[in-house]
Scaffold this motif. Structure first.
Motif, PDB file in Angstrom:
ATOM      1  N   TYR A  88       0.256 -14.946   4.031  1.00 19.84           N
ATOM      2  CA  TYR A  88      -0.982 -14.229   3.727  1.00 19.84           C
ATOM      3  C   TYR A  88      -2.200 -15.096   4.018  1.00 19.84           C
ATOM      4  CZ  TYR A  88      -4.162 -11.112   1.211  1.00 19.84           C
ATOM      5  OH  TYR A  88      -5.186 -10.244   0.879  1.00 19.84           O
ATOM      6  N   SER A 273      -6.798 -12.125  -4.000  1.00 20.45           N
ATOM      7  CA  SER A 273      -6.424 -10.938  -3.230  1.00 20.45           C
ATOM      8  C   SER A 273      -4.926 -10.925  -2.936  1.00 20.45           C
ATOM      9  CB  SER A 273      -7.213 -10.899  -1.919  1.00 20.45           C
ATOM     10  OG  SER A 273      -6.815  -9.812  -1.119  1.00 20.45           O
ATOM     11  N   SER A 277      -2.632  -7.834  -4.460  1.00 21.04           N
ATOM     12  CA  SER A 277      -2.063  -6.881  -3.498  1.00 21.04           C
ATOM     13  C   SER A 277      -0.560  -7.071  -3.310  1.00 21.04           C
ATOM     14  CB  SER A 277      -2.762  -7.030  -2.140  1.00 21.04           C
ATOM     15  OG  SER A 277      -2.544  -8.329  -1.596  1.00 21.04           O
ATOM     16  N   LYS A 280       1.999  -4.148  -3.243  1.00 12.61           N
ATOM     17  CA  LYS A 280       1.709  -3.023  -2.368  1.00 12.61           C
ATOM     18  C   LYS A 280       2.547  -2.999  -1.098  1.00 12.61           C
ATOM     19  CE  LYS A 280      -3.066  -2.639  -4.036  1.00 12.61           C
ATOM     20  NZ  LYS A 280      -4.494  -2.687  -3.668  1.00 12.61           N
ATOM     21  N   THR A 281       3.303  -4.060  -0.827  1.00 16.90           N
ATOM     22  CA  THR A 281       4.156  -4.094   0.359  1.00 16.90           C
ATOM     23  C   THR A 281       5.613  -4.141  -0.081  1.00 16.90           C
ATOM     24  OG1 THR A 281       4.245  -6.510   0.500  1.00 16.90           O
ATOM     25  CG2 THR A 281       2.372  -5.417   1.565  1.00 16.90           C
ATOM     26  N   ARG A 295       3.416  -5.827 -11.364  1.00 17.06           N
ATOM     27  CA  ARG A 295       2.343  -6.230 -10.465  1.00 17.06           C
ATOM     28  C   ARG A 295       1.487  -7.275 -11.175  1.00 17.06           C
ATOM     29  NH1 ARG A 295      -2.476  -1.707 -10.707  1.00 17.06           N
ATOM     30  NH2 ARG A 295      -2.430  -1.350 -12.956  1.00 17.06           N
TER      31      ARG A 295
END
Length: 317
Positions: A88, A273, A277, A280-281, A295
């Motif tokens: 990332y 971030s 996130s 979400k994948t 999460r």
């Protein structure tokens, strides 16, 4: 601290046998450092604008795990997460474990680590001492909170904390809210101190080791993180079937992910971030599942005021 010679011998024997230890080491090592420099295409990457925020970080980003659980339990989940961060952020990442929360705080204060998983009290101390910053907090079943569970053997006649008078007890880490401060508060409420209340006590330095210590009869009771206990129970029902929870504390804000306050501001934003996130994948969803959470969410410093309150009551702030 009073520990009977026989209990020390028992603990030492178990350490040598490869079972419950008094540290959070992996395979007998003091710490682990894993370089994850091969960036994968399986994970999303941050989109950069302006100056590269990592230009001020000439070495790999260092992520540390304090021993909420022993590396034997969390090793795979942590390494997958760090690989995700490498991809990332498009920057090499090192994963480091240490035996105690205090060591992690010291390393972050000195600038030797950048991001860490810590307990709530370690955050409170780090925020006070050197401005440790929040990244995110884990949410489980829609709630970013946890409690301290007091556990005993399922066959034990003890049914509340007061019943542990004169018994053997396991704390986790000296800086753990659920594994140390909460039981200290309960002892204090009974007008006692640990040395007079318990016949002996030990530190296991991880919650899963405290669970195993109760199940194996090394101690009569322990205080553990509810999130760890519930996740451990899903993976090891054969062990938790030997245990019962006799008391639960009030809820506290979840143990957070934190970062060094002197990091570049834009890098801090990217790190936040990445965590927010993560779920979400597909790959990220697998990682949070292995970590036992749904999460990571934003959380403010004020959420930890109740931790400060109990720390003050037991003389830790």
């Amino acid at each position: 601290m009073r520990i009977r010679r026989g209990l020390w011998a028992m603990a030492a024997a178990v350490i040598l046998a490869g079972g419950i230890g008094l540290t959070g080491c992996f395979s007998g090592q003091r710490d682990i450092v894993i370089n994850l420099n091969n960036l994968s295409n399986d994970y999303p990457r941050a989109v950069y604008t302006g100056i590269d925020s990592k230009s001020s970080l000439a070495r790999p980003l260092r992520v540390a795990a304090a021993p909420v659980i022993s590396p034997q339990e969390g090793y795979k989940a942590y390494t997958d997460l760090v690989q995700y961060l490498s991809s990332y952020l498009q920057h090499p990442v090192e994963f480091i474990t240490r035996q105690t929360y205090a060591e992690v705080n010291l390393l972050m204060n000195s600038g030797d680590i950048d991001v860490a998983f810590v307990c709530t009290y370690a955050y409170v101390r780090g925020q006070r001492d050197f401005g440790m910053e929040l990244v995110a907090a884990p949410e489980v079943n829609g709630r970013a909170e946890y409690a301290s569970y007091i556990i005993v053997s399922r066959t034990s006649p003890v049914n509340n904390f007061a019943g542990l008078k004169g018994k053997r007890f396991a704390f986790t880490d000296p800086m753990s809210l659920s594994g140390r401060l909460v039981p200290l508060y309960l002892v204090q409420e009974l007008g006692e101190i640990p040395e007079s209340f318990f016949s002996s006590y030990i530190f296991t330095y991880s919650h899963d080791k405290s669970i195993r210590a109760v199940a194996d009869g090394i101690v009569d009771g322990a205080a553990v993180d509810s999130l760890v206990y519930e996740a451990f129970a899903r993976e090891h029902p054969d062990i938790t079937n030997k245990i019962k929870v006799i008391q639960k504390s009030r809820p506290f804000a979840s143990p957070p992910v934190v970062m060094r306050p002197t990091l570049d501001p834009s890098l801090k934003k990217e790190i936040r971030s990445a965590f927010l996130s993560l779920h979400k994948t597909p790959a990220g969803a697998q990682i949070v599942s292995r970590l036992g959470v749904d999460r990571f969410i934003n959380i403010g410093d004020e959420a930890y005021n109740s931790v400060r309150e109990i720390a003050r009551r037991v003389g830790y702030l």
